[in-house]
Design a protein around this motif. Structure first.
Motif, PDB file in Angstrom:
ATOM      1  N   GLN A  77     -16.964   9.471 -15.789  1.00  0.00           N
ATOM      2  CA  GLN A  77     -16.605   8.830 -17.042  1.00  0.00           C
ATOM      3  C   GLN A  77     -17.436   9.449 -18.152  1.00  0.00           C
ATOM      4  O   GLN A  77     -18.665   9.330 -18.173  1.00  0.00           O
ATOM      5  N   PHE A  78     -16.752  10.155 -19.065  1.00  0.00           N
ATOM      6  CA  PHE A  78     -17.429  10.905 -20.124  1.00  0.00           C
ATOM      7  C   PHE A  78     -18.492  11.833 -19.536  1.00  0.00           C
ATOM      8  O   PHE A  78     -19.580  11.988 -20.073  1.00  0.00           O
ATOM      9  N   GLY A  79     -18.172  12.438 -18.400  1.00  0.00           N
ATOM     10  CA  GLY A  79     -19.035  13.428 -17.777  1.00  0.00           C
ATOM     11  C   GLY A  79     -20.080  12.881 -16.832  1.00  0.00           C
ATOM     12  O   GLY A  79     -20.776  13.658 -16.175  1.00  0.00           O
ATOM     13  N   HIS A  80     -20.200  11.568 -16.732  1.00  0.00           N
ATOM     14  CA  HIS A  80     -21.217  10.949 -15.881  1.00  0.00           C
ATOM     15  C   HIS A  80     -20.546  10.309 -14.671  1.00  0.00           C
ATOM     16  O   HIS A  80     -19.601   9.526 -14.810  1.00  0.00           O
ATOM     17  N   PHE A  81     -21.053  10.618 -13.480  1.00  0.00           N
ATOM     18  CA  PHE A  81     -20.405  10.152 -12.257  1.00  0.00           C
ATOM     19  C   PHE A  81     -20.737   8.704 -11.978  1.00  0.00           C
ATOM     20  O   PHE A  81     -21.889   8.295 -11.945  1.00  0.00           O
ATOM     21  N   ASN A  82     -19.677   7.920 -11.781  1.00  0.00           N
ATOM     22  CA  ASN A  82     -19.813   6.536 -11.344  1.00  0.00           C
ATOM     23  C   ASN A  82     -19.348   6.496  -9.892  1.00  0.00           C
ATOM     24  O   ASN A  82     -18.173   6.739  -9.611  1.00  0.00           O
ATOM     25  N   PRO A  83     -20.233   6.187  -8.943  1.00  0.00           N
ATOM     26  CA  PRO A  83     -19.898   6.337  -7.526  1.00  0.00           C
ATOM     27  C   PRO A  83     -18.899   5.323  -6.997  1.00  0.00           C
ATOM     28  O   PRO A  83     -18.359   5.507  -5.919  1.00  0.00           O
ATOM     29  N   GLN A  84     -18.640   4.236  -7.722  1.00  0.00           N
ATOM     30  CA  GLN A  84     -17.591   3.307  -7.286  1.00  0.00           C
ATOM     31  C   GLN A  84     -16.965   2.616  -8.487  1.00  0.00           C
ATOM     32  O   GLN A  84     -17.640   1.934  -9.250  1.00  0.00           O
ATOM     33  N   LEU A  85     -15.687   2.829  -8.618  1.00  0.00           N
ATOM     34  CA  LEU A  85     -14.902   2.135  -9.631  1.00  0.00           C
ATOM     35  C   LEU A  85     -13.862   1.280  -8.919  1.00  0.00           C
ATOM     36  O   LEU A  85     -14.179   0.252  -8.381  1.00  0.00           O
ATOM     37  N   GLY A  86     -12.635   1.746  -8.861  1.00  0.00           N
ATOM     38  CA  GLY A  86     -11.580   0.978  -8.204  1.00  0.00           C
ATOM     39  C   GLY A  86     -10.782   0.144  -9.187  1.00  0.00           C
ATOM     40  O   GLY A  86     -11.123   0.024 -10.368  1.00  0.00           O
ATOM     41  N   ASP A  87      -9.698  -0.438  -8.695  1.00  0.00           N
ATOM     42  CA  ASP A  87      -8.823  -1.258  -9.536  1.00  0.00           C
ATOM     43  C   ASP A  87      -9.523  -2.554  -9.888  1.00  0.00           C
ATOM     44  O   ASP A  87      -9.555  -3.498  -9.097  1.00  0.00           O
ATOM     45  N   GLY A  88     -10.062  -2.618 -11.094  1.00  0.00           N
ATOM     46  CA  GLY A  88     -10.806  -3.800 -11.495  1.00  0.00           C
ATOM     47  C   GLY A  88      -9.946  -4.900 -12.071  1.00  0.00           C
ATOM     48  O   GLY A  88     -10.379  -6.048 -12.179  1.00  0.00           O
ATOM     49  N   ARG A  89      -8.709  -4.561 -12.450  1.00  0.00           N
ATOM     50  CA  ARG A  89      -7.808  -5.593 -12.979  1.00  0.00           C
ATOM     51  C   ARG A  89      -6.354  -5.291 -12.638  1.00  0.00           C
ATOM     52  O   ARG A  89      -5.453  -5.708 -13.341  1.00  0.00           O
ATOM     53  N   ALA A  90      -6.158  -4.538 -11.571  1.00  0.00           N
ATOM     54  CA  ALA A  90      -4.800  -4.167 -11.168  1.00  0.00           C
ATOM     55  C   ALA A  90      -4.602  -4.447  -9.686  1.00  0.00           C
ATOM     56  O   ALA A  90      -5.515  -4.266  -8.881  1.00  0.00           O
ATOM     57  N   VAL A  91      -3.412  -4.871  -9.356  1.00  0.00           N
ATOM     58  CA  VAL A  91      -3.043  -5.137  -7.964  1.00  0.00           C
ATOM     59  C   VAL A  91      -1.758  -4.381  -7.665  1.00  0.00           C
ATOM     60  O   VAL A  91      -0.747  -4.551  -8.367  1.00  0.00           O
ATOM     61  N   LEU A  92      -1.807  -3.543  -6.647  1.00  0.00           N
ATOM     62  CA  LEU A  92      -0.623  -2.821  -6.195  1.00  0.00           C
ATOM     63  C   LEU A  92       0.191  -3.740  -5.292  1.00  0.00           C
ATOM     64  O   LEU A  92      -0.272  -4.141  -4.215  1.00  0.00           O
ATOM     65  N   ASN A 242     -11.088  10.773 -18.205  1.00  0.00           N
ATOM     66  CA  ASN A 242     -12.031  10.716 -17.098  1.00  0.00           C
ATOM     67  C   ASN A 242     -11.321  11.094 -15.806  1.00  0.00           C
ATOM     68  O   ASN A 242     -10.093  11.010 -15.711  1.00  0.00           O
ATOM     69  N   THR A 243     -12.079  11.481 -14.780  1.00  0.00           N
ATOM     70  CA  THR A 243     -11.428  11.892 -13.538  1.00  0.00           C
ATOM     71  C   THR A 243     -10.708  10.731 -12.857  1.00  0.00           C
ATOM     72  O   THR A 243      -9.766  10.948 -12.105  1.00  0.00           O
ATOM     73  N   ASP A 244     -11.115   9.499 -13.125  1.00  0.00           N
ATOM     74  CA  ASP A 244     -10.394   8.355 -12.554  1.00  0.00           C
ATOM     75  C   ASP A 244      -9.105   8.066 -13.312  1.00  0.00           C
ATOM     76  O   ASP A 244      -8.305   7.238 -12.873  1.00  0.00           O
ATOM     77  N   ASN A 245      -8.891   8.756 -14.435  1.00  0.00           N
ATOM     78  CA  ASN A 245      -7.644   8.622 -15.195  1.00  0.00           C
ATOM     79  C   ASN A 245      -6.786   9.880 -15.100  1.00  0.00           C
ATOM     80  O   ASN A 245      -5.928  10.112 -15.951  1.00  0.00           O
ATOM     81  N   CYS A 246      -7.023  10.687 -14.088  1.00  0.00           N
ATOM     82  CA  CYS A 246      -6.331  11.955 -13.907  1.00  0.00           C
ATOM     83  C   CYS A 246      -5.544  11.871 -12.597  1.00  0.00           C
ATOM     84  O   CYS A 246      -6.127  11.875 -11.507  1.00  0.00           O
ATOM     85  N   ALA A 247      -4.218  11.750 -12.697  1.00  0.00           N
ATOM     86  CA  ALA A 247      -3.374  11.441 -11.541  1.00  0.00           C
ATOM     87  C   ALA A 247      -3.018  12.697 -10.752  1.00  0.00           C
ATOM     88  O   ALA A 247      -2.655  13.719 -11.327  1.00  0.00           O
ATOM     89  N   ILE A 248      -3.086  12.585  -9.435  1.00  0.00           N
ATOM     90  CA  ILE A 248      -2.720  13.682  -8.548  1.00  0.00           C
ATOM     91  C   ILE A 248      -1.254  14.055  -8.707  1.00  0.00           C
ATOM     92  O   ILE A 248      -0.865  15.214  -8.554  1.00  0.00           O
ATOM     93  N   SER A 249      -0.424  13.099  -9.057  1.00  0.00           N
ATOM     94  CA  SER A 249       1.017  13.331  -9.206  1.00  0.00           C
ATOM     95  C   SER A 249       1.359  14.196 -10.405  1.00  0.00           C
ATOM     96  O   SER A 249       2.482  14.699 -10.502  1.00  0.00           O
ATOM     97  N   GLY A 250       0.423  14.362 -11.344  1.00  0.00           N
ATOM     98  CA  GLY A 250       0.723  15.078 -12.579  1.00  0.00           C
ATOM     99  C   GLY A 250       1.411  14.216 -13.612  1.00  0.00           C
ATOM    100  O   GLY A 250       2.006  14.719 -14.565  1.00  0.00           O
ATOM    101  N   GLU A 251       1.292  12.901 -13.468  1.00  0.00           N
ATOM    102  CA  GLU A 251       1.827  11.967 -14.460  1.00  0.00           C
ATOM    103  C   GLU A 251       0.721  11.538 -15.419  1.00  0.00           C
ATOM    104  O   GLU A 251      -0.442  11.442 -15.043  1.00  0.00           O
ATOM    105  N   THR A 252       1.101  11.236 -16.649  1.00  0.00           N
ATOM    106  CA  THR A 252       0.175  10.613 -17.588  1.00  0.00           C
ATOM    107  C   THR A 252      -0.085   9.192 -17.112  1.00  0.00           C
ATOM    108  O   THR A 252       0.845   8.445 -16.822  1.00  0.00           O
ATOM    109  N   ILE A 253      -1.363   8.822 -17.033  1.00  0.00           N
ATOM    110  CA  ILE A 253      -1.712   7.504 -16.506  1.00  0.00           C
ATOM    111  C   ILE A 253      -2.821   6.889 -17.349  1.00  0.00           C
ATOM    112  O   ILE A 253      -3.616   7.597 -17.965  1.00  0.00           O
ATOM    113  N   ASP A 254      -2.854   5.560 -17.392  1.00  0.00           N
ATOM    114  CA  ASP A 254      -3.921   4.793 -18.039  1.00  0.00           C
ATOM    115  C   ASP A 254      -3.936   4.996 -19.554  1.00  0.00           C
ATOM    116  O   ASP A 254      -4.778   5.699 -20.104  1.00  0.00           O
ATOM    117  N   TYR A 255      -2.986   4.331 -20.202  1.00  0.00           N
ATOM    118  CA  TYR A 255      -2.874   4.380 -21.660  1.00  0.00           C
ATOM    119  C   TYR A 255      -3.820   3.350 -22.268  1.00  0.00           C
ATOM    120  O   TYR A 255      -3.440   2.214 -22.531  1.00  0.00           O
TER     121      TYR A 255
END
Length: 472
Positions: A77-92, A242-255
């Motif tokens: 996040q802004f160049g600084h590694f956060n070792p654990q994030l995860g879906d903090g307000r989202a449920v699949l 941030n790398t947690d907002n960069c999707a493997i699918s190549g889709e724009t994510i996290d607006y």
């Protein structure tokens, strides 16, 4: 229950280390704001009544076959590694294979706290939900790979930020929610078997023709190179790449604090949290290369001899700037009406952009104006534009139907920042007409739509949005 969602949940079948089982938290009074019926049809959803849709997409009513979970990931996040994030307000909720044969996630965003909420409430307020609905659907209409909005629901419950605000839930659809950070967390933990399983899963889901971790890296690189070039071609600023907002699918994510450029300048920043311009408009190509380097670092950790793979992984990442540049040139050639390629095209395009930056010209209207003869009106130094235009007209000689090409490459309508804010402000007064109108117009961004000409106009001085906010 009359709503049927044909779930086929592949991610839920992965090991428990990949997620936490988590049901959405019910809300007090769900009411449907918007429902994307064409997208629902593609997903294979059956029609139902508004009340049931509101309860399902608020998280109050769990559809048959759903296996709700919160995904685990890390991230820079802004160049600084956060070792654990995860879906903090989202449920699949789960996945469907649509009528087009594409597998997609259905996720509730703002569905309540999860084990990864990091002391947050897991909720979303109305403003960011409407913003993401508007912008993601506009991006789809513009032809940009993106997550989609299936539904927006008000909750009847307040969300407390700087003040009490009305709560809402967005139903987001994506080809997956796998991120660079999903790979980073297992690499950082030394969990190579999980990393291998994740890599195999990502390849099978998104890039079945690629071979192994480095093949996946190459495929994601190619998808992201084209995506960022597309962003640059329409003046879109993600705001938090941030790398947690960069999707493997190549889709724009996290607006989050995303925005579209009004007055053009490559160093434009809107995001209130991007204090040093790391994710400025013109920085996006460099940042996505940096993100791919982090993906490469994670992926090679699963190999028997990671050091031996460093050289090849480095070559893959180092090839990315040229790929982005190639896509960028193709898209900008179309924007000025060119089909053929000549070496001098880069200078011709660059000189126009420099004129626009100097004169603070409106990005969208200047390029749209090239097709209808009004581009000059958006420049202050018209003599300089006239000199450029002589070179441009000479270059257009012999090009087939450049006006049609320009009109297909340059939208008349984008989600203007001030119009989004107006729609949110009206919604806070229970008036969703501006939101509905904006969505309807943005569904046809390349059509002139003279009845809605005001939505194509740049902001007046008192309408300018100077900062956008994440809304978490």
């Amino acid at each position: 229950m009359t709503l049927h969602i044909p779930f086929d949940n592949s991610f839920a079948r992965l090991p428990g280390d990949f997620f936490s089982v988590q049901a959405p938290t019910p809300v007090s009074n769900p009411e449907l704001i918007a429902f994307n019926a064409p997208l629902a049809e593609t997903l294979g959803l059956s029609p139902t009544d508004r009340d049931e849709l509101a309860r399902v997409f608020a998280g109050n009513l769990l559809p048959d076959g759903a296996e709700p979970l919160a995904q685990l990931y890390a991230g820079h996040q802004f160049g600084h590694f956060n070792p654990q994030l995860g879906d903090g307000r989202a449920v699949l909720l789960g996945e469907t294979i649509g009528t087009d044969g594409v597998r997609r996630d259905i996720q509730l965003k703002g569905a309540g706290p999860t084990p990864y909420s990091r002391n947050g409430d897991g909720r979303a307020w109305l403003g960011p939900v409407l913003r993401e609905y508007i912008v993601s659907e506009a991006m789809h209409a513009l032809g940009i790979p993106t997550t989609r909005a299936l539904a927006a629901v008000s909750t009847g419950d307040p969300v407390y930020r700087e003040r009490a605000l009305p709560g809402a839930v967005l139903t987001r659809v994506a080809q997956s929610h796998l991120r660079v950070g999903t790979f980073q967390i297992f690499a950082a933990r030394g969990q190579t078997e999980n990393l291998r399983q994740l890599t195999e899963y990502a390849i099978g889901r998104h890039y079945p023709d690629c071979d192994g971790p480095l093949g996946l890296l190459r495929a994601v690189r190619d998808a992201q190179a084209r995506l960022v070039a597309q962003w640059m071609s329409i003046g879109f600023i993600h705001g938090v790449m941030n790398t947690d907002n960069c999707a493997i699918s190549g889709e724009t994510i996290d607006y989050g604090p995303c925005a579209f450029v009004d007055s053009y300048h490559p160093q434009t920043v809107y995001s209130s949290i991007d204090q040093f311009g790391r994710y400025a408009f013109g920085q996006q190509p460099e940042i996505v290369v940096w993100n791919m380097a982090q993906l490469a670092t994670a992926l090679i950790q699963q190999l028997d001899d990671p050091e031996a793979a460093v050289e090849e992984a480095t070559e893959i990442v180092h090839a990315m700037p040229d790929l982005i540049r190639s896509h960028w040139l193709t898209m900008y050639r179309a924007k000025i009406g060119l089909t053929s390629e000549r070496p001098e095209d880069a200078d011709l395009i660059g000189d126009l952009l420099r004129l626009m930056a100097t004169d603070k010209a409106d990005f969208t209207n200047t390029f749209r104006g090239l097709a209808d003869g009004t581009a000059r009106d958006w420049l202050l130094d018209r003599d300089a534009f006239d000199a450029w235009s002589l070179r441009w007209q000479a270059r257009l000689d012999g090009e087939p139907d450049p006006q049609s090409r320009m009109r297909a490459a340059n939208p008349a309508f984008i989600p203007r920042n001030h119009r989004i804010e107006e729609a949110i402000a009206a919604a806070l007064e229970a008036d969703f007409a501006p939101f509905d109108r904006l969505n309807a117009v943005l569904a046809r961004p390349y059509d002139d739509q003279p009845a809605h000409h005001a939505l194509a106009a740049p902001p007046t001085e008192d309408q300018v949005v100077r900062a956008t906010f994440c809304g978490t």
